[in-house]
Scaffold this active site. Structure first.
Site, PDB file in Angstrom:
ATOM      1  N   ASP A 198       0.871  -1.171   0.000  1.00 61.27           N
ATOM      2  CA  ASP A 198       0.000   0.000   0.000  1.00 61.27           C
ATOM      3  C   ASP A 198       0.910   1.223   0.000  1.00 61.27           C
ATOM      4  O   ASP A 198       1.511   1.574   1.011  1.00 61.27           O
ATOM      5  CB  ASP A 198      -0.888  -0.018   1.250  1.00 61.27           C
ATOM      6  CG  ASP A 198      -1.709   1.255   1.433  1.00 61.27           C
ATOM      7  OD1 ASP A 198      -1.557   2.187   0.618  1.00 61.27           O
ATOM      8  OD2 ASP A 198      -2.486   1.312   2.404  1.00 61.27           O
ATOM      9  N   GLN A 201       0.673   6.451   1.081  1.00 62.82           N
ATOM     10  CA  GLN A 201       1.319   7.498   1.866  1.00 62.82           C
ATOM     11  C   GLN A 201       2.807   7.650   1.567  1.00 62.82           C
ATOM     12  O   GLN A 201       3.456   8.535   2.116  1.00 62.82           O
ATOM     13  CB  GLN A 201       1.123   7.207   3.363  1.00 62.82           C
ATOM     14  CG  GLN A 201      -0.313   7.209   3.821  1.00 62.82           C
ATOM     15  CD  GLN A 201      -0.968   8.581   3.737  1.00 62.82           C
ATOM     16  OE1 GLN A 201      -0.292   9.605   3.666  1.00 62.82           O
ATOM     17  NE2 GLN A 201      -2.287   8.613   3.727  1.00 62.82           N
ATOM     18  N   CYS A 364      -9.358   5.574   9.616  1.00 62.11           N
ATOM     19  CA  CYS A 364      -9.542   4.306   8.893  1.00 62.11           C
ATOM     20  C   CYS A 364      -8.486   3.283   9.323  1.00 62.11           C
ATOM     21  O   CYS A 364      -7.923   2.563   8.485  1.00 62.11           O
ATOM     22  CB  CYS A 364      -9.496   4.515   7.389  1.00 62.11           C
ATOM     23  SG  CYS A 364     -10.811   5.578   6.764  1.00 62.11           S
TER      24      CYS A 364
END
Length: 409
Positions: A198, A201, A364
């Site tokens: 992921d 960021q 989240c």
């Protein structure tokens, strides 16, 4: 880089909020957009708005060239081997769901293990929960060190020969910690597992090289990196993508459609059913141009400097707790914190009255909130347009917040 000059390139930052100059410290949620990106998107709609890949007329050809040109910009930006490995999606969430539903469903069986960490965003938890339920696979979590970092020893203990997928955030959206993805990928591959990252960021803030990381899949979003909303990228090694089935079917992704059987286009288009996100992709290409003009190394240095300055200033506020590693070199420009006896939503409300925008809530990341033993936190996140003066205004607002609630109670 001069953040004061860069700030002038973002029209939204030139405004007042509640009578105060805007200090935007919520770029981890979504970044602001420079004039150059806004203009490129407007130029598409004003000058050559057309569908792509479908017509031979002038507008369609120009739109197709711009759309596929952005794919090449993405390829170079993350150092992928081929544009065939670059899939345009709605964002990181869609990209991770695509890996789970396509690769995961085809390659997981009962008893296989999916390994993630406690710091993951819900978008890197829920898809794996759902595919585990469907396939009988087991979800395992890499434990965190007391400072919120991941130990490679813990990775080695958690990832076994039963692991088929390891999926970890490159940078935590809460703790800001930069994870050792290259080393985790090596451990995953030693056990025959694929590495999913992921990158929501990390991609806006540090230089990403997917070949150096040796990850199998990498997902990120345009709106966090000075690009528009609604556009993201799934990078996948060609050897995996060629074997994977699309999860969305319709126009554009087909080769041949018969009455009872159909075949798919080659990569990358078999994963881009329907009218693609044309303006978004073109805008993402413009955002990449903008970031590369400044330089990712410069952006990273600037954010490390801001994070160090902010932690120093915020640490002087009595009763304020900063979560995650205190080493600014091991974290991106994200600082998550709480003030004793003040709810983070109240912190964010008082700061907003001072013109300072921060995020408050569980971000989240409810499993991480549980690990931190809190229900919610406040978060300040920095980007290339932020300055030390912004940090000073944040700190001033936090002191006012503390004083206000001390007097109230």
């Amino acid at each position: 880089m001069n953040p004061y000059e860069i700030r002038k390139l973002f029209p939204i930052l030139d405004q007042e909020v509640n009578g105060q100059p805007l200090v935007y410290l919520d770029s981890a949620a979504t970044s602001q957009k420079p004039e150059s990106v806004i203009n490129v998107i407007a130029e598409y709609y004003r000058g050559y708005n057309s569908n792509v890949h479908r017509g031979v007329h002038t507008l369609g050809t120009k739109a197709t060239d711009a759309y596929e040109g952005s794919r090449e910009k993405v390829r170079k930006f993350i150092n992928a081997s081929s544009t065939e490995e670059i899939i345009f999606t709605r964002g990181t969430t869609t990209s991770l769901n695509t890996v789970a539903r396509s690769y995961g469903k085809a390659n997981l069986s009962e008893g296989d293990e999916i390994v993630i960490s406690y710091m993951e965003h819900h978008s890197n938890i829920i898809p794996w929960q759902q595919i585990a339920k469907e396939t009988g696979a087991v979800l395992k979590y890499i434990p965190l060190q007391p400072d919120g970092t991941i130990s490679l020893e813990d990775v080695k203990e958690t990832v076994t020969d039963s692991a088929k997928i390891v999926s970890v955030a490159h940078v935590s959206n809460v703790l800001g910690v930069i994870n050792p993805i290259k080393e985790i990928a090596a451990i995953a591959h030693q056990h025959g597992a694929v590495m999913v990252v992921d990158g929501a960021q990390s991609t806006p803030h540090i230089k990403v090289d997917v070949r150096d990381l040796d990850c199998d899949f990498f997902a990120f979003s345009g709106h966090k990196m000075a690009g528009p909303t609604g556009i993201g990228v799934l990078y996948g090694k060609k050897e995996h993508l060629e074997k994977m089935e699309p999860i969305e079917f319709g126009g554009e992704m087909i080769d041949f459609v018969g009455l009872y059987e159909s075949t798919w286009k080659e990569l990358p288009w078999k994963f881009e059913g329907g009218t693609p996100i044309i303006a978004g992709a073109i805008g993402l290409g413009a955002a990449i141009d903008f970031l590369e003009q400044i330089g990712l190394d410069e952006i990273e240095r600037h954010e490390h400097k801001l994070a160090a300055y902010a932690m120093e200033k915020m640490s002087g506020i009595e009763g304020l707790t900063i979560y995650g590693t205190k080493d600014p070199e091991r974290r991106a420009g994200v600082i998550t914190f709480n003030i004793d006896d003040v709810h983070p939503h109240d912190v964010a409300t008082v700061l907003d009255a001072e013109g300072v925008a921060v995020r408050a809530g569980h971000h989240c990341a409810q499993p991480l909130m549980k690990w931190l033993d809190v229900s919610a936190t406040a978060r300040a996140s920095f980007y290339l347009y932020n300055t030390e003066e912004d940090i000073d205004k944040l700190v001033s607002g936090l002191i006012k917040t503390k004083e206000y609630f001390s007097n109230v109670f």
